[in-house]
Design a protein around this motif. Structure first.
Motif, mmCIF file in Angstrom:
data_model
loop_
_atom_site.group_PDB
_atom_site.id
_atom_site.type_symbol
_atom_site.label_atom_id
_atom_site.label_comp_id
_atom_site.label_asym_id
_atom_site.label_seq_id
_atom_site.Cartn_x
_atom_site.Cartn_y
_atom_site.Cartn_z
ATOM 1 N N ALA A 44 0.804 -1.412 0.184
ATOM 2 C CA ALA A 44 -0.020 -0.126 0.079
ATOM 3 C C ALA A 44 0.867 1.110 -0.058
ATOM 4 N N ASP A 45 1.831 1.217 0.720
ATOM 5 C CA ASP A 45 2.682 2.609 1.079
ATOM 6 C C ASP A 45 3.788 2.533 -0.065
ATOM 7 N N THR A 46 3.511 3.237 -1.215
ATOM 8 C CA THR A 46 4.422 3.235 -2.330
ATOM 9 C C THR A 46 5.617 4.226 -2.271
ATOM 10 N N GLU A 47 5.188 4.947 -1.601
ATOM 11 C CA GLU A 47 6.328 6.177 -1.315
ATOM 12 C C GLU A 47 7.489 5.378 -0.218
ATOM 13 N N ALA A 48 7.035 4.867 0.739
ATOM 14 C CA ALA A 48 8.049 4.072 1.771
ATOM 15 C C ALA A 48 8.601 2.951 0.919
ATOM 16 N N PHE A 49 7.953 1.924 0.377
ATOM 17 C CA PHE A 49 8.225 0.849 -0.451
ATOM 18 C C PHE A 49 8.358 0.912 -2.076
ATOM 19 N N THR A 50 9.335 1.556 -2.420
ATOM 20 C CA THR A 50 9.566 1.677 -3.822
ATOM 21 C C THR A 50 9.773 0.724 -4.711
ATOM 22 N N ARG A 51 9.744 0.636 -5.966
ATOM 23 C CA ARG A 51 10.252 -0.389 -6.842
ATOM 24 C C ARG A 51 11.407 -0.002 -7.431
ATOM 25 N N ARG A 52 12.184 0.918 -6.778
ATOM 26 C CA ARG A 52 13.570 1.290 -7.572
ATOM 27 C C ARG A 52 14.692 0.197 -7.002
ATOM 28 N N THR A 53 14.426 -0.945 -7.537
ATOM 29 C CA THR A 53 15.364 -2.053 -7.116
ATOM 30 C C THR A 53 16.333 -2.438 -8.433
ATOM 31 N N ALA A 54 17.187 -3.221 -7.963
ATOM 32 C CA ALA A 54 17.925 -3.773 -9.251
ATOM 33 C C ALA A 54 16.903 -4.914 -10.070
ATOM 34 N N SER A 55 16.047 -5.524 -9.597
ATOM 35 C CA SER A 55 15.406 -6.598 -10.263
ATOM 36 C C SER A 55 14.261 -5.671 -11.177
ATOM 37 N N TYR A 56 13.898 -4.649 -10.724
ATOM 38 C CA TYR A 56 12.701 -4.075 -11.580
ATOM 39 C C TYR A 56 13.645 -3.374 -12.732
ATOM 40 N N ARG A 57 14.883 -2.827 -12.307
ATOM 41 C CA ARG A 57 15.729 -2.198 -13.249
ATOM 42 C C ARG A 57 15.955 -3.245 -14.491
ATOM 43 N N ALA A 58 16.366 -4.459 -14.188
ATOM 44 C CA ALA A 58 16.522 -5.653 -15.244
ATOM 45 C C ALA A 58 15.441 -5.709 -15.983
ATOM 46 N N VAL A 59 14.139 -5.954 -15.109
ATOM 47 C CA VAL A 59 12.839 -6.067 -16.095
ATOM 48 C C VAL A 59 12.718 -4.974 -17.166
ATOM 49 N N ARG A 60 13.086 -3.628 -16.590
ATOM 50 C CA ARG A 60 12.754 -2.538 -17.588
ATOM 51 C C ARG A 60 13.953 -2.743 -18.806
ATOM 52 N N GLU A 61 15.024 -3.000 -18.381
ATOM 53 C CA GLU A 61 15.918 -3.077 -19.329
ATOM 54 C C GLU A 61 15.728 -4.116 -20.774
ATOM 55 N N LEU A 62 15.030 -5.368 -20.023
ATOM 56 C CA LEU A 62 14.535 -6.300 -21.044
ATOM 57 C C LEU A 62 13.108 -5.869 -21.849
ATOM 58 N N PHE A 63 12.432 -5.280 -21.042
ATOM 59 C CA PHE A 63 10.981 -5.358 -21.475
ATOM 60 C C PHE A 63 10.464 -3.858 -21.632
ATOM 61 N N GLY A 64 11.363 -2.942 -21.436
ATOM 62 C CA GLY A 64 11.071 -1.715 -21.793
ATOM 63 C C GLY A 64 9.991 -0.949 -20.765
ATOM 64 N N ARG A 65 9.332 0.240 -21.128
ATOM 65 C CA ARG A 65 8.623 0.752 -20.235
ATOM 66 C C ARG A 65 7.407 0.507 -20.257
ATOM 67 N N ASN A 66 6.706 -0.258 -19.538
ATOM 68 C CA ASN A 66 5.260 -1.021 -19.756
ATOM 69 C C ASN A 66 4.876 -0.718 -18.406
ATOM 70 N N ILE A 67 3.325 -1.274 -18.319
ATOM 71 C CA ILE A 67 2.774 -0.979 -17.067
ATOM 72 C C ILE A 67 3.586 -1.490 -15.861
ATOM 73 N N ALA A 68 4.250 -2.785 -15.715
ATOM 74 C CA ALA A 68 4.915 -3.244 -14.598
ATOM 75 C C ALA A 68 6.005 -2.543 -14.757
ATOM 76 N N THR A 69 6.681 -1.830 -15.244
ATOM 77 C CA THR A 69 8.037 -1.227 -15.027
ATOM 78 C C THR A 69 7.798 0.313 -14.723
ATOM 79 N N ALA A 70 6.862 0.836 -15.272
ATOM 80 C CA ALA A 70 6.667 2.424 -15.157
ATOM 81 C C ALA A 70 6.265 2.676 -13.822
ATOM 82 N N GLU A 71 6.602 3.969 -13.324
ATOM 83 C CA GLU A 71 6.428 4.385 -11.980
ATOM 84 C C GLU A 71 5.491 5.820 -12.186
ATOM 85 N N GLY A 72 5.118 6.287 -11.059
ATOM 86 C CA GLY A 72 4.395 7.411 -10.828
ATOM 87 C C GLY A 72 3.414 7.864 -11.896
#
Ligand code: HEM
Length: 455
Positions: A86-114
């Motif tokens: 629920a608390d997306t400010e305190a617990f962000t998706r700015r992780t190495a895993s999501y960066r790797a997903v973004r590098e492979l799958f681009g900017r889609n609903i799972a990797t976009a922010e804000g």
């Protein structure tokens, strides 16, 4: 990893005054590396052992005790899991895993922010609601019966359940993407079957790299990663080129027709490519692994199997949900603490702290699951038992606003297959256990042999 252990009783320690030094309970680990190696070698085993020993909140140091080190905190209590989502400010998706997903799958609903994520959600959410997913019920039923038909009518047939469920999930996904029975051609099926295991290994490996060089640097590892990305793009572009033009029932046509209710903007061609790629990957490996595990469990429990076979849609659903409880494909989910820090167990976690929740561990929490290792679909068929449990004691599809957008489609797929198979066959698992590889999702590490005998 199949062993389980009993953790201490559930009641939470009373909250103490917040303090900056976390001093949360957890294993000391190696003086120099901390828990880096156990977390890298057997993440699930390490988290489960930590839960058994220290309870609902466990801290792991990565790096030297004296000197700069990172902190990873695992949360296992449903209340903390709820806040994690629920608390997306305190617990962000700015992780190495999501960066790797973004590098492979681009900017889609799972990797976009804000705002970008909110825009994509407005455009995509309507395409996969429960009602929207029910539009594919007939296609799913047809594919489920066709898959069972393909087993043949021999007195006994032994199948590799993973291969069977992967083919089925890919057929369903391609027909829902296209909206007609052309589906994805054989070359593309072969390309995906080749690429998926590679992606499932390369993505977590890239996320775990201690030093992640920019992908533009032509190291052998980066070159392999870039080659996988090009192959994925070529595969999805071939799929998109074959997609029907104009309006149609398929997800691809609907992605093209979607307009942002807040301004009327469509998705760009690039965004459509990245969404389709994400649907393909997020929807195929997960659903097939979940369905395969459910078949393995049903094949090991003949009594429960008969109950499910006789119980119609409700019990088929319950069997799938119980399969997702014991073998959740997304077995660990990670976040990074945001700039404002995060409150956990009366302590303030500093910005940058890694935070993990594990459906695998919480789904075995004895405070919420009686006899947690036992396969028992009645936990989900019985409305009273279901309502008694806190919502986040079961979260194979994540939670909060960013919960899985494909869950209704996936549950319908698995339910239909279980019903079609058990209507026609009694199944028996030929191996009592099912060891799993911990990749981007968990995946059986060897063929899952199941014998099917016509009823
Ligand atoms: C058993 C099958 C599935 C499982 C276990 C699963 C699991 C998950 C989980 C745990 C998340 C949240 C991740 C997080 O919070 O970090 C998620 C998000 C997502 N899933 Fe699934 N999923 C499944 C099937 C599907 C299918 C069939 C599709 C597409 C057709 C899909 C598309 C997505 C997308 C696009 C997101 C990102 C949503 C957002 O960030 O707003 N998934 N999934």
């Amino acid at each position: 990893m199949t062993a389980t252990a009993r953790p201490p009783a559930t009641p939470r320690p009373p909250a103490t005054a917040p303090s900056t030094d976390t001093a949360l309970p957890g294993p000391a680990g190696d003086p120099l590396l901390g828990m880096a190696l156990p977390l890298r070698r057997d993440l699930l085993g390490t988290l489960h052992a930590g839960f058994a020993r220290y309870g609902d909140v466990v801290a792991y140091r990565v790096g030297p005790a004296r000197g700069p080190h990172r902190l990873v905190v695992a949360l296992h209590h449903p209340d903390d899991v709820r806040r994690f989502f629920a608390d997306t400010e305190a617990f962000t998706r700015r992780t190495a895993s999501y960066r790797a997903v973004r590098e492979l799958f681009g900017r889609n609903i799972a990797t976009a922010e804000g705002d970008d994520w909110r825009r994509q959600k407005r455009l995509l959410q309507p395409l996969l609601t429960r009602a929207a997913a029910s539009r594919y019920a007939a296609v799913i039923e047809e594919e489920a019966h066709a898959a069972v038909e393909r087993l043949g009518r021999e007195p006994a047939t032994t199948i590799d359940a993973l291969r069977t469920t992967e083919r089925y999930a890919l057929r369903v996904l391609s027909r829902t993407l296209f909206g007609d029975d052309r589906g994805i051609d054989d070359d593309t099926v072969a390309a995906l079957e080749r690429l998926i295991p590679v992606v499932s290994r390369q993505m977590p490996a890239r996320a775990k790299q201690t030093v992640r060089l920019p992908l533009a640097w032509p190291t052998p590892r980066n070159r392999r990663f870039a080659a996988t990305r090009s192959a994925l793009h070529a595969t999805i572009e071939r799929v998109l080129a074959r997609a029907p033009e104009g309006d149609g029932p398929g997800l691809l046509s609907q992605l093209r027709a979607a307009r942002d209710p807040a301004g009327g903007e469509p998705l760009s061609e690039r965004e459509i490519r990245d969404q389709a790629l994400m649907f393909l990957l997020a929807g195929y490996t997960t659903t097939s692994a979940a369905l395969c595990s459910t078949l393995q469990l049903l094949g090991c429990h003949p009594e429960a199997q008969e109950q499910v076979a006789a119980g119609g849609e409700q019990w088929a659903d319950a069997a799938v949900q119980e399969g997702l409880r014991l073998y959740p494909p997304s077995y660990v989910l990670g976040r990074r603490v945001g700039a404002g820090g995060a409150e956990v167990a009366g302590r303030t976690l500093p910005p940058g702290t890694g935070v993990l929740v594990s459906p695998w561990v919480t789904h075995r929490h004895p405070g919420f699951w009686r006899d947690p290792e036992r396969f028992d679909p009645s936990r989900f068929a019985d409305a009273h038992a279901r309502d008694e449990r806190p919502q986040h004691a079961w979260f194979p599809f994540g939670g909060g606003a960013r919960a899985c957008i494909g869950r209704h489609l996936s549950l319908a797929e698995s339910r239909s297959f279980v019903r079609a198979l058990l209507e026609r066959c009694r199944i028996e698992s030929l191996d009592a256990d099912m060891p799993m590889d911990q990749l981007s999702t968990i995946r059986p590490s060897r063929p899952v042999r199941i014998r099917c005998r016509p009823r």
